[in-house]
Write an enzyme that holds these catalytic residues in place. Structure first.
Site, PDB file in Angstrom:
ATOM      1  N   ILE A 130       0.847  -1.206   0.000  1.00 48.93           N
ATOM      2  CA  ILE A 130       0.000   0.000   0.000  1.00 48.93           C
ATOM      3  C   ILE A 130       0.876   1.247   0.000  1.00 48.93           C
ATOM      4  O   ILE A 130       0.420   2.316  -0.371  1.00 48.93           O
ATOM      5  CB  ILE A 130      -1.005   0.020   1.171  1.00 48.93           C
ATOM      6  CG1 ILE A 130      -0.299   0.127   2.525  1.00 48.93           C
ATOM      7  CG2 ILE A 130      -1.932  -1.170   1.133  1.00 48.93           C
ATOM      8  CD1 ILE A 130      -1.246   0.472   3.667  1.00 48.93           C
ATOM      9  N   ASP A 131       2.144   1.117   0.399  1.00 48.92           N
ATOM     10  CA  ASP A 131       3.033   2.284   0.452  1.00 48.92           C
ATOM     11  C   ASP A 131       3.422   2.789  -0.942  1.00 48.92           C
ATOM     12  O   ASP A 131       3.893   3.913  -1.096  1.00 48.92           O
ATOM     13  CB  ASP A 131       4.322   1.944   1.213  1.00 48.92           C
ATOM     14  CG  ASP A 131       4.066   1.594   2.672  1.00 48.92           C
ATOM     15  OD1 ASP A 131       2.899   1.596   3.080  1.00 48.92           O
ATOM     16  OD2 ASP A 131       5.042   1.315   3.399  1.00 48.92           O
ATOM     17  N   MET A 173      -0.279   4.848   7.095  1.00 44.51           N
ATOM     18  CA  MET A 173       0.919   4.022   6.904  1.00 44.51           C
ATOM     19  C   MET A 173       1.900   4.701   5.947  1.00 44.51           C
ATOM     20  O   MET A 173       1.581   5.730   5.339  1.00 44.51           O
ATOM     21  CB  MET A 173       0.530   2.627   6.445  1.00 44.51           C
ATOM     22  CG  MET A 173      -0.021   1.797   7.601  1.00 44.51           C
ATOM     23  SD  MET A 173      -0.302   0.089   7.162  1.00 44.51           S
ATOM     24  CE  MET A 173      -0.645  -0.618   8.776  1.00 44.51           C
ATOM     25  N   GLU A 232       3.406   7.124   9.152  1.00 41.03           N
ATOM     26  CA  GLU A 232       3.960   6.438  10.334  1.00 41.03           C
ATOM     27  C   GLU A 232       5.488   6.509  10.413  1.00 41.03           C
ATOM     28  O   GLU A 232       6.075   6.419  11.482  1.00 41.03           O
ATOM     29  CB  GLU A 232       3.523   4.966  10.340  1.00 41.03           C
ATOM     30  CG  GLU A 232       4.085   4.217   9.141  1.00 41.03           C
ATOM     31  CD  GLU A 232       3.768   2.746   9.093  1.00 41.03           C
ATOM     32  OE1 GLU A 232       3.142   2.207  10.007  1.00 41.03           O
ATOM     33  OE2 GLU A 232       4.174   2.136   8.080  1.00 41.03           O
ATOM     34  N   LEU A 282      -7.048  -0.394   9.131  1.00 43.19           N
ATOM     35  CA  LEU A 282      -8.253  -0.137   8.337  1.00 43.19           C
ATOM     36  C   LEU A 282      -7.856   0.120   6.890  1.00 43.19           C
ATOM     37  O   LEU A 282      -8.584  -0.193   5.956  1.00 43.19           O
ATOM     38  CB  LEU A 282      -8.997   1.091   8.872  1.00 43.19           C
ATOM     39  CG  LEU A 282      -9.623   0.945  10.250  1.00 43.19           C
ATOM     40  CD1 LEU A 282     -10.248   2.261  10.685  1.00 43.19           C
ATOM     41  CD2 LEU A 282     -10.680  -0.155  10.230  1.00 43.19           C
ATOM     42  N   GLN A 283      -6.633   0.696   6.708  1.00 42.71           N
ATOM     43  CA  GLN A 283      -6.174   1.023   5.352  1.00 42.71           C
ATOM     44  C   GLN A 283      -5.941  -0.235   4.516  1.00 42.71           C
ATOM     45  O   GLN A 283      -6.011  -0.206   3.305  1.00 42.71           O
ATOM     46  CB  GLN A 283      -4.850   1.794   5.409  1.00 42.71           C
ATOM     47  CG  GLN A 283      -4.986   3.162   6.040  1.00 42.71           C
ATOM     48  CD  GLN A 283      -3.637   3.706   6.489  1.00 42.71           C
ATOM     49  OE1 GLN A 283      -2.981   4.407   5.743  1.00 42.71           O
ATOM     50  NE2 GLN A 283      -3.226   3.383   7.705  1.00 42.71           N
ATOM     51  N   ARG A 284      -5.604  -1.326   5.197  1.00 46.46           N
ATOM     52  CA  ARG A 284      -5.322  -2.558   4.453  1.00 46.46           C
ATOM     53  C   ARG A 284      -6.537  -3.480   4.415  1.00 46.46           C
ATOM     54  O   ARG A 284      -6.551  -4.448   3.643  1.00 46.46           O
ATOM     55  CB  ARG A 284      -4.148  -3.305   5.110  1.00 46.46           C
ATOM     56  CG  ARG A 284      -2.868  -2.522   5.070  1.00 46.46           C
ATOM     57  CD  ARG A 284      -1.613  -3.351   5.086  1.00 46.46           C
ATOM     58  NE  ARG A 284      -1.580  -4.485   5.958  1.00 46.46           N
ATOM     59  CZ  ARG A 284      -0.547  -4.796   6.760  1.00 46.46           C
ATOM     60  NH1 ARG A 284       0.508  -3.999   6.812  1.00 46.46           N
ATOM     61  NH2 ARG A 284      -0.571  -5.876   7.494  1.00 46.46           N
TER      62      ARG A 284
HETATM   63  O1  F6P Z   1       4.673  -2.150   3.869  1.00 44.56           O
HETATM   64  C1  F6P Z   1       3.327  -1.986   4.045  1.00 44.56           C
HETATM   65  C2  F6P Z   1       2.992  -1.673   5.462  1.00 44.56           C
HETATM   66  O2  F6P Z   1       1.627  -1.447   5.479  1.00 44.56           O
HETATM   67  C3  F6P Z   1       3.791  -0.506   6.050  1.00 44.56           C
HETATM   68  O3  F6P Z   1       3.215   0.738   5.764  1.00 44.56           O
HETATM   69  C4  F6P Z   1       3.788  -0.837   7.509  1.00 44.56           C
HETATM   70  O4  F6P Z   1       4.908  -0.286   8.175  1.00 44.56           O
HETATM   71  C5  F6P Z   1       3.836  -2.306   7.540  1.00 44.56           C
HETATM   72  O5  F6P Z   1       3.241  -2.755   6.335  1.00 44.56           O
HETATM   73  C6  F6P Z   1       3.162  -2.885   8.766  1.00 44.56           C
HETATM   74  O6  F6P Z   1       2.979  -4.237   8.635  1.00 44.56           O
HETATM   75  P1  F6P Z   1       2.675  -5.285   9.813  1.00 44.56           P
HETATM   76  O7  F6P Z   1       2.282  -4.537  11.044  1.00 44.56           O
HETATM   77  O8  F6P Z   1       1.608  -6.158   9.254  1.00 44.56           O
HETATM   78  O9  F6P Z   1       3.942  -6.053  10.023  1.00 44.56           O
END
Ligand code: F6P
Length: 360
Positions: A130-131, A173, A232, A282-284
């Protein structure tokens, strides 16, 4: 041909449509597809029967509309220095009778794919994060859906911010790059956008928020609420990014989160009413947008096409809106970062942002 497909790293909307695209094309070509559960984990352990699932055309319609990954995800690194499992991966590929693997993931999952490919594993990659900061592609699955969530979330927050006349920090994120914050914040008409590429001082941030408040006052607006979108990975000059926990994953990353709350604590001393919310997962979590379904399907379809043509060791990519391919070994190169001037130039948008970063 028999193909194994896996999804690694964090989930993102668009993974299931990509799997559906793989199965759709493979079915037409008479190829067999199996799902490998939990990313590279399926091929990195010896007892993996419960990690393998047959994928036939009956899954296409269901997968085409679902968020997350029906194959589950993990941050398993099969080529980590401490625990290199290349031999097990090769054994499993032989045991399962696979001719090739399609890995759907971001810098870590595809970085591992690149190493395995150089060691003789036939693999094709599909970009997901998503980044949207992966090297070599202007699109990665999940970005569009996440942007829409940010837009919607910021709009919801604005109701509360207006009602309480709040300086509202909304954290989104974006580990290395601020694309989500920048484009989401821009669409939501945010007052200030903070991204990892442009560290700032607290004084500068307070100054910009005050400037925005003064502008409203000069225009005769009663409203004294402001929306600050914070990626973040954002950090104050000289300080490290704020971490949510102190555990490193197998790729050497800390999980981020909470910088908005940290900033809120600092801004509490300057403004009478401040609040923070993180849109976080929520974004994912949304159902994939039209774009993530369509591009996911095309990525999946073309990954199979590439294997049919005897090509491996590449990631499918979008460049100038056209499908192309990038060698997997290049994925580890520097991420696509925001350069504010250049990004506006490229997009031919006639918008001038006054930048809160110390550099601009
Ligand atoms: O790389 C995508 C992402 O959504 C980042 O923005 C975020 O830092 C990371 O994944 C968090 O992933 P998780 O908490 O699932 O390890």
């Amino acid at each position: 041909m028999k193909i194994g497909v896996l999804t690694g790293g964090g989930d993102a909307p668009g993974l299931n449509p990509a799997i559906a695209g793989v199965v759709e094309r493979a079915t037409k070509l008479g190829f067999e597809v199996i799902g490998l559960k939990r990313g590279w984990e399926a091929l990195s352990i010896r007892e993996n029967d419960d990690h393998v699932v047959a994928l036939g055309p009956e899954i296409i319609r269901e997968y085409s509309r679902l968020g997350g990954s029906k194959l589950q995800c993990s941050r398993t690194n099969p080529v980590s220095e401490e625990n290199d499992r290349t031999d097990i991966v090769k054994e499993n590929i032989a045991k399962l009778g696979l001719d090739a693997v399609i890995a759907i993931g971001g810098e870590d999952t595809l970085g591992a794919a690149g190493v395995l490919s150089e060691r003789g594993v036939p693999v094709v990659g599909i970009p997901k994060t998503i980044d949207r900061d992966l090297y070599g592609t202007e699109y990665s699955l999940g970005y569009d859906t996440a942007l829409n969530v940010i837009c919607d979330g910021a709009e919801r927050i604005a109701h509360t911010a207006e009602s309480h006349q709040t300086i509202f920090l909304v954290e989104v994120m974006g580990r290395h790059s601020g694309w989500l914050a920048l484009r989401g914040g821009e669409a939501a008409f945010a007052d200030v956008i903070l991204i990892p590429e442009y560290p700032f001082t607290l004084e500068k941030l307070v100054g910009v928020i005050n400037q925005r408040l003064e502008e409203s006052e000069q225009l005769g607006f009663e409203n004294r609420y402001k929306i600050v979108i914070v990626a973040e990975g954002t950090h104050i000059l000289g300080e490290d990014a704020v971490r949510r926990d102190s555990k490193l994953d197998e790729f050497g990353h800390y999980s981020l989160g909470g910088v908005g709350n940290y900033l809120k604590g600092l801004l509490d001393h300057e403004f009478s009413h401040t609040r923070y919310t993180a849109l976080a997962y929520l974004q994912r979590g949304a159902s994939p947008s039209q774009k993530d379904r369509q591009i996911g399907r095309r990525f999946g379809y073309n990954a199979v096409e590439m294997l049919k043509n005897g090509e491996s060791g590449f990631m499918i990519a979008l460049q100038h809106s056209r499908l192309t391919k990038v060698p997997l070994r290049e994925i580890g190169k520097s991420p696509r970062l925001v350069d504010v001037d250049a990004s506006y130039d490229t997009d031919r948008l006639n918008v001038k942002i006054e930048w809160a970063g110390a550099n601009g």
